[in-house]
Design an enzyme around this catalytic site. Structure first.
Site, PDB file in Angstrom:
ATOM      1  N   CYS A 113       0.952  -1.179   0.091  1.00 62.93           N
ATOM      2  CA  CYS A 113       0.524   0.206  -0.221  1.00 62.93           C
ATOM      3  C   CYS A 113       0.528   1.132   0.049  1.00 62.93           C
ATOM      4  O   CYS A 113       0.192   2.399   0.223  1.00 62.93           O
ATOM      5  CB  CYS A 113      -0.712  -0.263   1.118  1.00 62.93           C
ATOM      6  SG  CYS A 113      -2.067  -1.305   1.113  1.00 62.93           S
ATOM      7  N   HIS A 250      -3.255   7.674   2.279  1.00 59.93           N
ATOM      8  CA  HIS A 250      -3.191   6.322   1.537  1.00 59.93           C
ATOM      9  C   HIS A 250      -4.662   5.863   1.873  1.00 59.93           C
ATOM     10  O   HIS A 250      -5.253   5.984   3.250  1.00 59.93           O
ATOM     11  CB  HIS A 250      -3.069   4.902   1.674  1.00 59.93           C
ATOM     12  CG  HIS A 250      -3.266   3.649   1.394  1.00 59.93           C
ATOM     13  ND1 HIS A 250      -3.308   2.955   0.755  1.00 59.93           N
ATOM     14  CD2 HIS A 250      -3.107   2.924   2.660  1.00 59.93           C
ATOM     15  CE1 HIS A 250      -3.689   2.138   0.520  1.00 59.93           C
ATOM     16  NE2 HIS A 250      -3.642   1.495   1.760  1.00 59.93           N
ATOM     17  N   ASN A 280      -9.797   0.543  -0.468  1.00 61.05           N
ATOM     18  CA  ASN A 280      -8.708   0.168  -0.293  1.00 61.05           C
ATOM     19  C   ASN A 280      -7.861  -0.245  -1.574  1.00 61.05           C
ATOM     20  O   ASN A 280      -7.749  -1.485  -1.589  1.00 61.05           O
ATOM     21  CB  ASN A 280      -7.859  -0.911   1.468  1.00 61.05           C
ATOM     22  CG  ASN A 280      -6.335  -0.466   1.127  1.00 61.05           C
ATOM     23  OD1 ASN A 280      -5.750  -0.399   0.395  1.00 61.05           O
ATOM     24  ND2 ASN A 280      -5.986  -0.945   2.240  1.00 61.05           N
TER      25      ASN A 280
HETATM   26  O1  UT7 Z   1      -3.430  -0.849   3.621  1.00 62.06           O
HETATM   27  C1  UT7 Z   1      -2.585  -1.254   4.588  1.00 62.06           C
HETATM   28  C2  UT7 Z   1      -3.118  -1.182   5.812  1.00 62.06           C
HETATM   29  N1  UT7 Z   1      -4.418  -1.719   6.599  1.00 62.06           N
HETATM   30  C3  UT7 Z   1      -5.266  -1.157   7.191  1.00 62.06           C
HETATM   31  O2  UT7 Z   1      -4.209  -0.453   7.508  1.00 62.06           O
HETATM   32  C4  UT7 Z   1      -6.575  -2.253   7.720  1.00 62.06           C
HETATM   33  C5  UT7 Z   1      -6.200  -2.194   9.179  1.00 62.06           C
HETATM   34  N2  UT7 Z   1      -7.367  -2.180  10.258  1.00 62.06           N
HETATM   35  C6  UT7 Z   1      -8.555  -1.642   9.502  1.00 62.06           C
HETATM   36  O3  UT7 Z   1      -8.876  -1.383   8.693  1.00 62.06           O
HETATM   37  C7  UT7 Z   1      -9.887  -2.780  10.884  1.00 62.06           C
HETATM   38  O4  UT7 Z   1      -9.029  -3.490  11.407  1.00 62.06           O
HETATM   39  C8  UT7 Z   1     -10.705  -3.599  10.169  1.00 62.06           C
HETATM   40  C9  UT7 Z   1     -11.569  -2.561   9.380  1.00 62.06           C
HETATM   41  C10 UT7 Z   1      -9.961  -4.597   9.211  1.00 62.06           C
HETATM   42  C11 UT7 Z   1     -11.894  -4.838  10.846  1.00 62.06           C
HETATM   43  O5  UT7 Z   1     -12.508  -3.426  11.662  1.00 62.06           O
HETATM   44  P1  UT7 Z   1     -12.300  -3.659  13.535  1.00 62.06           P
HETATM   45  O6  UT7 Z   1     -12.924  -3.052  13.883  1.00 62.06           O
HETATM   46  O7  UT7 Z   1     -10.761  -4.120  14.096  1.00 62.06           O
HETATM   47  O8  UT7 Z   1     -12.534  -5.103  13.625  1.00 62.06           O
HETATM   48  P2  UT7 Z   1     -12.196  -6.461  14.585  1.00 62.06           P
HETATM   49  O9  UT7 Z   1     -11.361  -7.702  13.559  1.00 62.06           O
HETATM   50  O10 UT7 Z   1     -11.525  -6.237  15.239  1.00 62.06           O
HETATM   51  O11 UT7 Z   1     -13.367  -7.657  14.325  1.00 62.06           O
HETATM   52  C12 UT7 Z   1     -14.183  -7.113  15.517  1.00 62.06           C
HETATM   53  C13 UT7 Z   1     -16.029  -8.139  14.612  1.00 62.06           C
HETATM   54  C14 UT7 Z   1     -15.138  -9.748  14.951  1.00 62.06           C
HETATM   55  O12 UT7 Z   1     -16.503 -10.410  15.621  1.00 62.06           O
HETATM   56  P3  UT7 Z   1     -16.000 -10.966  16.935  1.00 62.06           P
HETATM   57  O13 UT7 Z   1     -14.597 -11.055  17.680  1.00 62.06           O
HETATM   58  O14 UT7 Z   1     -15.912  -9.603  17.982  1.00 62.06           O
HETATM   59  O15 UT7 Z   1     -17.635 -10.982  17.036  1.00 62.06           O
HETATM   60  C15 UT7 Z   1     -15.416  -9.438  13.340  1.00 62.06           C
HETATM   61  O16 UT7 Z   1     -14.990 -11.487  13.894  1.00 62.06           O
HETATM   62  O17 UT7 Z   1     -16.116  -7.834  13.641  1.00 62.06           O
HETATM   63  C16 UT7 Z   1     -15.938  -9.060  13.137  1.00 62.06           C
HETATM   64  N3  UT7 Z   1     -16.122  -8.625  11.536  1.00 62.06           N
HETATM   65  C17 UT7 Z   1     -16.916  -8.484  11.119  1.00 62.06           C
HETATM   66  N4  UT7 Z   1     -18.417  -9.008  11.262  1.00 62.06           N
HETATM   67  C18 UT7 Z   1     -19.429  -8.602   9.966  1.00 62.06           C
HETATM   68  C19 UT7 Z   1     -14.663  -8.779  10.929  1.00 62.06           C
HETATM   69  N5  UT7 Z   1     -15.285  -8.164   9.899  1.00 62.06           N
HETATM   70  C20 UT7 Z   1     -16.016  -8.175   9.495  1.00 62.06           C
HETATM   71  C21 UT7 Z   1     -17.220  -8.057   8.285  1.00 62.06           C
HETATM   72  N6  UT7 Z   1     -18.777  -7.961   8.763  1.00 62.06           N
HETATM   73  N7  UT7 Z   1     -16.944  -8.058   7.135  1.00 62.06           N
END
Ligand code: UT7
Length: 323
Positions: A113, A250, A280
């Protein structure tokens, strides 16, 4: 003072738009979750058979037209991608052939990225050193090809696209009022390799692999690293945040964009946001955002722009440019 000036910018997005509602028919997710956690509403997906080089050629052709420069003038192509057409040769050489460029170097840069910032810094240094007069810098990706479409934690985040700029050597006076690239800062920390990676490759598995990410850990690093790299660029140029006309970041997550701006005391209206309709797009996201903000009249000639990105590796960096 020899500087690299942005002579033209171009962008290309594949025709097909995929909404969150459509995503919810593929994996267990909802429009509400995706919008609330990421700000993404839709993304573009390359058509079957449409390759990274196809996207790149469209964007580069538009950048050359915007610059009023013939392909024959180009003596360097640096293409940032983590999704090349083939393991080798470099996608940049395919683009070179299709544009009809017959001189100079063409190669790919792989910093995921952050790739566009790495490519821009590379081309800027070629120009400053006198080794290039006119460079094409391209960020082009087809991340849809390396997504695990059963993993809701990653497949909802990414999209395909390409952006390109033409950089030309010009003489400036040596002050911040000069048009062109004023600074680039690049960083890497390979210890975080397995927070964001692809689980395949020619030397490891002899397969292409799929994208894997520990999203919340990447998120925490992103806000810290991006705030640091912006502070570093401002300090290196002896500027206060209010000197910047536009931040062109980005586009990974709306919350990262808001969090970084807040941390730095930068007004959110000065941050160009495209993640809502592009998702992204990895190395393509910065030039795509720049192209959009030029096309809609926000970014004007003479504006001071701060480009920044962070990605797998980890890699991160910035470029301060007077457009
Ligand atoms: O481009 C390079 C750099 N990349 C980035 O900067 C990405 C950085 N990370 C992010 O943008 C975020 O961490 C994400 C958008 C990927 C995830 O958001 P989050 O608030 O960190 O969520 P999480 O991974 O902690 O997951 C929270 C919950 C989980 O469920 P439980 O374990 O709390 O029951 C996941 O299973 O959300 C669940 N989850 C979803 N639910 C519905 C994860 N993906 C999804 C989804 N739909 N698509």
């Amino acid at each position: 003072m020899r500087r690299s000036v942005i002579a033209g910018v171009g962008a290309y997005l594949p025709e097909r738009v995929m909404t969150n509602a459509e995503m919810a028919t593929i994996v267990d997710t909802t429009d509400d979750w995706i919008v609330e956690r990421t700000g993404i509403r839709c993304r573009h997906i390359a058509a079957e058979g449409e390759k990274t080089s196809d996207l790149a050629v469209h964007a580069a052709t538009r950048a050359l037209a915007a610059a009023g420069i013939e392909a024959a003038e180009v003596d360097l192509i640096v293409l940032a991608t983590a999704t090349p057409d083939w393991t080798f040769p470099a996608t940049a050489t395919t683009v070179q052939a299709r544009l009809g460029v017959r001189k100079g170097a063409a190669f790919d840069v792989q910093a995921v990225c952050s790739g566009f910032i790495y490519a821009l810094a590379t081309a800027d240094n070629f120009i400053k050193a006198g080794q290039s007069q006119c460079a094409l810098v391209i960020g082009a990706e087809t991340f849809s090809r390396i997504l695990d479409w059963t993993d809701r934690g990653t497949c909802v985040l990414f999209g395909d696209g390409a952006g390109a700029i033409v950089l030309k050597a010009e003489q400036g006076q040596g002050g911040i009022a000069d048009r062109g690239v004023h600074s680039t800062h690049l960083h890497a920390d390979g210890r975080h390799h397995d927070l964001l990676w692809v689980d395949g490759g020619p030397s490891s598995t002899q397969t292409t692999g799929k994208l894997r990410m520990l999203g919340n850990q990447v998120f925490r690093h992103a806000v810290v690293n991006l705030a640091e790299v912006v502070t570093e660029a401002l300090a290196a140029n002896d500027l206060q945040p209010d000197a910047i006309d536009w931040i062109i970041p980005h586009q990974a997550n709306r919350r990262i964009l808001d969090g970084t701006a807040r941390k730095l005391g930068i007004a959110p209206e000065k941050v160009v946001v495209t993640v809502d309709h592009h998702g992204n797009t990895s190395a393509a996201s910065v030039p795509l955002a720049l192209a959009e903000a030029i096309a809609d009249g926000r970014v004007k000639r003479g504006d001071l722009l701060l480009l920044e990105a962070m990605g797998g590796g980890f890699t991160w960096g910035s470029a301060l440019v007077r457009f």
